[in-house]
Design an enzyme around this catalytic site. Structure first.
Site, PDB file in Angstrom:
ATOM      1  CG  ASN A 232     -18.621  67.127 -13.465  1.00 16.06           C
ATOM      2  OD1 ASN A 232     -19.363  67.031 -14.270  1.00 16.06           O
ATOM      3  ND2 ASN A 232     -18.478  67.740 -12.302  1.00 16.06           N
ATOM      4  CD1 TRP A 233     -16.478  64.200 -19.251  1.00 17.17           C
ATOM      5  CD2 TRP A 233     -17.366  64.469 -21.175  1.00 17.17           C
ATOM      6  NE1 TRP A 233     -16.006  63.437 -20.242  1.00 17.17           N
ATOM      7  CE2 TRP A 233     -16.476  63.653 -21.513  1.00 17.17           C
ATOM      8  CE3 TRP A 233     -18.249  64.767 -22.383  1.00 17.17           C
ATOM      9  CZ2 TRP A 233     -16.158  62.819 -22.591  1.00 17.17           C
ATOM     10  CZ3 TRP A 233     -17.886  64.021 -23.598  1.00 17.17           C
ATOM     11  CH2 TRP A 233     -16.922  63.065 -23.745  1.00 17.17           C
ATOM     12  CE  LYS A 234     -15.967  70.306 -13.255  1.00 14.30           C
ATOM     13  NZ  LYS A 234     -15.035  71.193 -12.394  1.00 14.30           N
TER      14      LYS A 234
ATOM     15  CG  HIS B 237     -19.686  70.026  -8.894  1.00 13.17           C
ATOM     16  ND1 HIS B 237     -18.996  71.243  -8.983  1.00 13.17           N
ATOM     17  CD2 HIS B 237     -18.716  68.991  -9.188  1.00 13.17           C
ATOM     18  CE1 HIS B 237     -17.860  71.051  -9.479  1.00 13.17           C
ATOM     19  NE2 HIS B 237     -17.714  69.846  -9.577  1.00 13.17           N
TER      20      HIS B 237
ATOM     21  CD  GLU C  34     -17.534  73.485 -11.268  1.00 10.84           C
ATOM     22  OE1 GLU C  34     -18.393  72.813 -12.216  1.00 10.84           O
ATOM     23  OE2 GLU C  34     -16.485  73.389 -11.172  1.00 10.84           O
TER      24      GLU C  34
ATOM     25  CD  GLU D 150     -15.504  67.338  -7.210  1.00 13.45           C
ATOM     26  OE1 GLU D 150     -14.953  66.769  -7.735  1.00 13.45           O
ATOM     27  OE2 GLU D 150     -16.339  68.109  -7.444  1.00 13.45           O
TER      28      GLU D 150
ATOM     29  N   GLY E  61     -10.092  72.566 -10.982  1.00 15.01           N
ATOM     30  CA  GLY E  61      -9.717  73.463 -11.990  1.00 15.01           C
ATOM     31  C   GLY E  61      -8.434  74.231 -12.001  1.00 15.01           C
TER      32      GLY E  61
ATOM     33  CB  SER F 156      -6.432  69.719  -9.833  1.00 16.84           C
ATOM     34  OG  SER F 156      -6.643  70.758  -9.993  1.00 16.84           O
TER      35      SER F 156
ATOM     36  N   GLY G 277     -12.601  66.255 -13.466  1.00 15.36           N
ATOM     37  CA  GLY G 277     -13.210  67.435 -14.312  1.00 15.36           C
ATOM     38  C   GLY G 277     -12.313  67.226 -15.780  1.00 15.36           C
ATOM     39  N   GLY G 278     -11.488  68.106 -15.699  1.00 16.96           N
ATOM     40  CA  GLY G 278     -10.675  68.650 -17.048  1.00 16.96           C
ATOM     41  C   GLY G 278     -10.007  67.272 -17.603  1.00 16.96           C
TER      42      GLY G 278
HETATM   43  P1  13P Z   1     -11.013  69.400 -12.422  1.00 20.40           P
HETATM   44  O1  13P Z   1     -10.525  67.892 -12.253  1.00 20.40           O
HETATM   45  O2  13P Z   1     -10.736  69.959 -13.653  1.00 20.40           O
HETATM   46  O3  13P Z   1     -10.205  69.968 -11.230  1.00 20.40           O
HETATM   47  O4  13P Z   1     -12.569  69.206 -11.800  1.00 20.40           O
HETATM   48  C1  13P Z   1     -12.956  68.504 -10.446  1.00 20.40           C
HETATM   49  C2  13P Z   1     -14.346  68.534 -10.476  1.00 20.40           C
HETATM   50  O5  13P Z   1     -15.152  69.474 -10.316  1.00 20.40           O
HETATM   51  C3  13P Z   1     -14.977  67.242 -10.717  1.00 20.40           C
HETATM   52  O6  13P Z   1     -16.249  67.347 -10.542  1.00 20.40           O
END
Ligand code: 13P
Length: 256
Positions: free
Chosen positions: A12-14, A99, A101, A169, A175, A214, A235-236
């Protein structure tokens, strides 16, 4: 892992990535062409601005490309939104929905998420539905209640193992570099598996359950080895091809 369930490693590149980042997608598309692609699926969800060009880059690769959200309507006066049909039109195959967020930033409710999931299914997309507790909820021992409420509210009755993936999640792990222990992940996933099995029968027993929060090359093998964890939502670490591919590669030699 769940026996008979094909794992999915999803990125997920957000709100990250410009045209320059397409080189990472190209490397990922090339990197997932080995023998492991017979056993493990790979997906990248870039921002909508890169969706079409990303699918074009991945045409000759098993890498799938998806989106990060969609509206519940097929078209109309919804400034700034994109529909599930538009994602399918760009050859996207998946869409992340609910998600945390979006649940936090836009106050998306379980009901709204369910409507979006239904729109995704109608467009032929696989929905990745995110659920997870806040740190306060965890501290109050409410994790399983939260998961039950979110699953009950956001998974529509037409969900199948083919059109729906659930991602656990925990908000406090996103993050932050902090992850639940494998034992805690195991408890949450076993609970979700049981709930899904009860509600959807054999479809629920083989619906993919991803862990997200993470996930890094250093902890991926341990987390992916947990029972009922059928992949990761990253994510990251998905922004760099080398990290994404290192996580994908932990399935080399991992058996259920
Ligand atoms: P991180 O891997 O950066 O913690 O993000 C997880 C995430 O929200 C994937 O949707």
């Amino acid at each position: 892992m769940t026996p008979e369930v094909r794992p999915l490693i999803a990125g997920n590149w957000k709100m990250n990535g410009t045209r320059q980042s397409l080189s990472e997608i190209k490397m990922i598309a090339e990197g997932v062409q080995g023998p492991l692609s017979d056993k493990v699926d790979a997906l990248i969800c870039p921002p909508a601005t890169l969706l079409y060009v990303a699918t074009a880059l991945a045409t000759d690769s098993p890498l799938m490309i998806g989106a990060q959200d969609c509206h519940f309507a097929t078209a109309g006066a919804h400034t700034g939104d994109i529909s599930a049909d538009m994602i399918a039109d760009c050859f996207g195959t998946h869409v992340i929905l609910g998600h945390s967020e979006r649940r936090t930033d836009y106050r998306e409710s379980d009901h709204l998420v369910k409507l979006k999931v239904q729109a995704a299914h109608a467009a032929g997309l696989t929905a990745i539905i995110c659920v997870g507790e806040t740190s306060d909820e965890r501290d109050g021992y409410q994790t399983l209640d939260v998961l039950m409420r979110q699953m009950e509210g956001s998974i529509p009755p037409d969900a199948t193992a083919a059109n729906t993936v659930i991602a656990y999640e925990p908000l406090w792990a996103i993050g932050t570099g902090v992850t639940p222990t494998p034992a805690d992940v195991g408890v949450a996933h076993a609970f979700m598996r049981a709930e899904l099995g009860q509600k959807f029968g054999s479809e629920g027993r083989t619906m993919r359950l991803l862990y997200g929060g993470s996930v890094k090359p250093a902890n991926a093998r341990e987390l992916m080895s947990v029972a009922n964890v059928d992949g990761a939502l990253i994510g990251g670490a998905s922004l760099k091809a080398s990290d994404f591919l290192a996580i994908y590669s932990v399935y080399d030699g991992l058996t259920a």
